[in-house]
Design a protein around this motif. Structure first.
Motif, short mmCIF file in Angstrom:
data_model
loop_
_atom_site.label_atom_id
_atom_site.label_comp_id
_atom_site.label_asym_id
_atom_site.label_seq_id
_atom_site.Cartn_x
_atom_site.Cartn_y
_atom_site.Cartn_z
N ALA A 196 13.55 -6.50 -0.03
CA ALA A 196 12.67 -5.59 0.72
C ALA A 196 11.31 -6.23 0.90
O ALA A 196 10.69 -6.14 1.98
N MET A 197 10.82 -6.90 -0.15
CA MET A 197 9.55 -7.61 -0.06
C MET A 197 9.63 -8.77 0.93
O MET A 197 8.72 -8.99 1.73
N LEU B 262 11.20 -18.78 2.82
CA LEU B 262 11.09 -17.40 2.34
C LEU B 262 12.42 -16.83 1.86
O LEU B 262 12.51 -16.26 0.77
N ALA B 263 13.47 -16.98 2.65
CA ALA B 263 14.77 -16.44 2.26
C ALA B 263 15.32 -17.14 1.02
O ALA B 263 15.93 -16.51 0.15
N PHE B 264 15.12 -18.45 0.95
CA PHE B 264 15.59 -19.21 -0.21
C PHE B 264 14.92 -18.72 -1.48
O PHE B 264 15.58 -18.48 -2.50
N GLN B 265 13.60 -18.57 -1.43
CA GLN B 265 12.85 -18.12 -2.61
C GLN B 265 13.23 -16.70 -2.98
O GLN B 265 13.32 -16.36 -4.17
N GLY B 266 13.46 -15.87 -1.97
CA GLY B 266 13.88 -14.50 -2.26
C GLY B 266 15.23 -14.46 -2.96
O GLY B 266 15.43 -13.69 -3.91
N TYR C 123 8.42 -10.90 6.61
CA TYR C 123 8.84 -11.26 7.97
C TYR C 123 8.20 -10.35 9.00
O TYR C 123 7.78 -10.79 10.08
N VAL C 124 8.13 -9.06 8.68
CA VAL C 124 7.48 -8.11 9.59
C VAL C 124 6.00 -8.45 9.75
O VAL C 124 5.46 -8.46 10.87
N LEU C 125 5.34 -8.74 8.63
CA LEU C 125 3.91 -9.06 8.68
C LEU C 125 3.65 -10.35 9.46
O LEU C 125 2.59 -10.49 10.08
N LEU C 126 4.60 -11.28 9.44
CA LEU C 126 4.44 -12.49 10.22
C LEU C 126 4.62 -12.24 11.71
O LEU C 126 3.96 -12.87 12.54
N SER C 127 5.49 -11.31 12.07
CA SER C 127 5.77 -11.06 13.49
C SER C 127 4.67 -10.26 14.17
O SER C 127 4.45 -10.41 15.37
N LEU C 128 3.95 -9.43 13.42
CA LEU C 128 2.94 -8.57 14.03
C LEU C 128 1.80 -9.36 14.69
O LEU C 128 1.43 -9.05 15.83
N PRO C 129 1.22 -10.38 14.04
CA PRO C 129 0.16 -11.14 14.72
C PRO C 129 0.65 -11.85 15.98
O PRO C 129 -0.10 -11.98 16.96
#
Length: 214
Positions: free
Chosen positions: A184-185, A165-169, A190-196
């Motif tokens: 920001a995206m 993710l960071a590389f592509q960003g 990362y936030v959406l991954l941590s919530l579940p």
């Protein structure tokens, strides 16, 4: 941001999830023999396990990836960037999970072992039916927190060429010159991954609390 811009981010998201899950599974499995060695009655074995855990945890994750990819991978055994990152993060996860397991076991009062012995329960049944459910419940919040931290640590894999993710960003921000919007995206993902992970941890903790209480 267009759909075409999101495609590489989504591909990176897949690699991040795969790397996080793979490293955590490796750590959860290898952490068990490390824990057994750490708790051994033999002082040399216990000392070696403790020393190994401390060394693994003391060296920064990025340096482990460099050692495995540039050191081992380019001199002894060819290895892909993803496998090098998986090995490095899995090794770090094993040391951390061993300590999480140890902390959970130490929270179980020794009287429960004595009570099991008085009831003539074998060691296997004592561990599986009495100690393990309680220890797992104690370890679960720490393990979930570490899993979220491990997911963030996967960003260091970009330094050896893993297209997570960071590389592509970073690649997308350099092509579009919209760094604030892109990162920001990436942060949102990362936030959406941590919530579940946090939600599943709470659900599992509630289930185990009810089961242990019965």
């Amino acid at each position: 941001m267009s759909v075409a811009d999101l495609l590489p981010i989504l591909r990176g998201l897949g690699w991040t999830v795969a790397l996080t899950a793979g490293a955590f599974i490796i750590g959860a499995i290898l952490g068990v023999p490390l824990l057994v060695a750490r708790q051994s009655r033999l002082a040399p074995v216990r000392f070696l396990a403790m020393t190994l855990i401390q060394i693994i945890r003391a060296i920064p994750p990025i340096l482990w990836l460099f050692i495995i990819f540039f050191g081992v991978g380019m001199t002894l055994l060819p290895i892909s960037p993803f496998n090098a990152a998986l090995a490095g993060l899995g090794l770090i996860a094993a040391a951390n999970m061993a300590e999480i397991y140890r902390g959970a076991l130490s929270s179980i009062h020794f009287g429960q072992w004595e009570a099991s012995a008085a009831l003539d329960l074998g060691r296997f049944w004592t561990v599986t039916d009495i100690v393990a459910p309680q220890a797992f419940r104690v370890a679960l919040p720490s393990a979930a927190s570490y899993l979220i931290g491990l997911m963030k640590e996967t960003a260091v894999a970009s330094t050896i060429g893993v297209t997570e993710l960071a590389f592509q960003g970073n690649q997308l921000s350099q092509m579009t010159f919209r760094g604030l919007e892109v990162f920001a995206m990436v942060g949102l993902f990362y936030v959406l991954l941590s919530l579940p992970i946090a939600w599943l941890s709470r659900v599992a903790d509630g289930y185990l609390q009810a089961k242990v209480a019965r």
